[in-house]
Write a protein that holds these residues in place. Structure first.
Motif, PDB file in Angstrom:
ATOM      1  N   PRO A   1    -103.737  45.374 100.212  1.00  0.00           N
ATOM      2  CA  PRO A   1    -103.939  46.386 101.800  1.00  0.00           C
ATOM      3  C   PRO A   1    -104.044  47.674 101.863  1.00  0.00           C
ATOM      4  O   PRO A   1    -102.857  47.327 101.991  1.00  0.00           O
ATOM      5  N   THR A   2    -104.703  48.488 102.294  1.00  0.00           N
ATOM      6  CA  THR A   2    -103.875  49.831 103.373  1.00  0.00           C
ATOM      7  C   THR A   2    -102.892  49.357 103.853  1.00  0.00           C
ATOM      8  O   THR A   2    -103.810  49.202 105.262  1.00  0.00           O
ATOM      9  N   GLU A   3    -102.414  49.388 104.453  1.00  0.00           N
ATOM     10  CA  GLU A   3    -101.226  49.729 106.085  1.00  0.00           C
ATOM     11  C   GLU A   3    -100.799  50.388 106.513  1.00  0.00           C
ATOM     12  O   GLU A   3    -100.521  51.668 106.227  1.00  0.00           O
ATOM     13  N   LEU A   4    -101.454  51.208 107.534  1.00  0.00           N
ATOM     14  CA  LEU A   4    -101.630  52.307 108.503  1.00  0.00           C
ATOM     15  C   LEU A   4    -100.895  52.194 109.396  1.00  0.00           C
ATOM     16  O   LEU A   4    -101.568  51.151 110.793  1.00  0.00           O
ATOM     17  N   THR A   5     -99.604  52.469 109.837  1.00  0.00           N
ATOM     18  CA  THR A   5     -98.582  52.491 110.884  1.00  0.00           C
ATOM     19  C   THR A   5     -99.353  54.110 110.838  1.00  0.00           C
ATOM     20  O   THR A   5     -98.364  54.697 110.482  1.00  0.00           O
TER      21      THR A   5
END
Lengths: 322, 322
Positions: free
Chosen positions: A239-243
């Motif tokens: 998954p792409t993890e966008l904080t």
């Protein structure tokens, strides 16, 4: 793509069949493809052995041409004249085989950057064949390019071909290095081949910090400068993890060559195609690890090698090789 | 926003001061704001007690008007005439106070949907005040709206005001329910108030499955229909987790009212503003948990209550309340 461990080979020579199991979770997305034969091979090059009666077709007779249009993993291919691009004298079919996807993707990134109002760009997995092309294009065109690589070796490779901004995500100083390169270039768009993990968010955050370094006014919603990451590959399929620590003016999305080409139209494409075929030995040269036959492409160890999609490993298929 | 646990209150009455510590990780993004006084209050309403000599200003004399322009948490505010919108006879200042952000955000979502070529939309945290407005707008305009809520109670609330498509993310059948609602409406854009977690990716995946149910041709890159999630809030401040199982034609990005309003221009805004003030008692009515004074807004228990940003809890500040 599955690794060859899960695959089985049966038969031999031209009759070899490789089979594998599709994960259940992927099945809903493949509904339209089940039980269909899927011809493969996006691009290729070869000699025109037979032509139709139109002037455009006649003009290609005996020429070495690059081709696009799918189903290229074959010895003979019937195509419209407009899907063939004659190569300059002295350019071989092997040199012209990878003329479309990588070169037009690299040019498409620069074109997208310009059309969407950015003045410089970021590229990840930047030591790839495509990344090296992009560096040559940006040097030629005087465009700021921030290269993100994953090892000191890859950084050295890119610096060796004249790259000015190279930051190594394996270095402790990565975040600061990236921010400084973004301040220096003003890059606000990135093209990301990796996809999974935290990198996309790290890029957006560094862009936001770089922009705010010169901001005159505070906004609780972050800077109003739009920051964009386009994911065009999936080297990391996680998954792409966008904080979301980069304000509200941001976007992450898929980027694919075909819709881009549709957007710029036949004339826009023509200009890019010309530029490619005239520079196939320099800017748009591809380097191959190995040339393999169609039969060899289905041998499990070979399949395992190219399924790795490793930087610096690239296979050329020669359908005429026995 | 920090919770009041970490905050301290000193002084009393109009001289009360609330202080708190900003997390170190947030400091780089606040560089431009340090040591600055930040007037607050996006919107409000009140009676015009004094006017300038222009015709536009004279026309507002004695009128009850809604206002926009910041620094609204005050008893008297000096504004340009164009930032005031006269309210219809019989509409009170309290009814006109929340006329801008929520109503124009709801209208902005529908407008964005249309301008970007989608035919229906998805909304999350859909039982909110904003979400209820959006339902009323979509019912009036005959637009398909898929409401995603987080409990059976919220689903019931929305169905009670006439919502047609309501799916509950706490239900075991959520994924199937969502996909079916997307098939029925054809929604390919979502506005997400939650931000963090897996919801954005679940929406994109369900859109892709819904689109592929009617796909005629298989593409290894997924459908060519662009699927978009706009994140406009951060009820979950954790990372957005995108498992990219929805092809390449997708985007996730921030959506904010102000840039949208700049895009549609003064004339476009005027139409939306007219629609709002003429329907403040119906479509665009806001319901408040409590009316508080400016002094009460700084009392720690009250601060803790509104910092929760809970669905169904909304505070009206009356600066004239002692």
């Amino acid at each position: 793509m599955q690794t060859s461990q899960a695959m089985k080979s049966a038969g031999s020579g031209a009759d070899v069949k490789v089979t594998g199991t599709v994960p259940t979770t992927a099945l809903p997305f493949l509904a339209a493809r089940l039980d269909q034969s899927l011809p493969v091979g996006n691009e290729g090059a070869g000699t025109v052995v037979k032509v139709g009666s139109s002037d455009a077709a006649q003009a290609l007779k005996g020429k070495t041409v690059s081709m696009v249009g799918g189903a290229m993993y074959t010895q003979y291919r019937l195509l419209n004249a407009r899907d063939c691009q004659p190569l300059p004298a002295g350019t071989t079919a092997a040199e012209g085989a990878s003329w479309f996807v990588n070169p037009l993707t690299a040019l498409g990134m620069v074109e997208t950057m310009k059309r969407e109002g950015h003045k410089a760009l970021v590229h990840t997995a930047a030591a790839s064949n495509l990344g090296q092309m992009l560096n040559k294009i940006c040097t030629e065109d005087g465009i700021g390019l921030v290269n993100i690589v994953r090892s000191p070796e890859q950084a050295k490779l890119l610096k060796g071909i004249g790259a000015k901004y190279v930051v190594d995500s394996s270095a402790a100083s990565f975040k600061d290095d990236l921010t400084q390169a973004l301040v220096d270039t003003g890059a606000t768009v990135a093209f990301d081949a990796i996809g999974g993990g935290k990198l996309a968010a790290q890029i957006l955050s560094a862009m936001e910090v770089a922009i705010n370094k010169s901001a005159k006014e505070y906004s609780r919603y972050g800077s109003s400068v739009h920051k964009q990451v386009y994911i065009y590959g999936g080297l990391n399929t996680g998954p792409t993890e966008l904080t979301r620590s980069f304000g509200m003016a941001w976007g992450v999305g898929g980027w694919l060559l075909t819709p881009f080409l549709q957007k710029i139209g036949r004339e826009g494409q023509g200009k890019l195609r010309e530029r490619v075929v005239n520079n196939l030995k320099t800017t748009f040269a591809s380097h191959y690890t190995k040339t393999i036959s169609l039969t060899e492409a289905l041998q499990l160890p070979t399949l395992a090698a190219y399924a790795k999609r490793a930087t610096g490993e690239k296979f050329l298929i020669n359908p005429s090789k026995g």
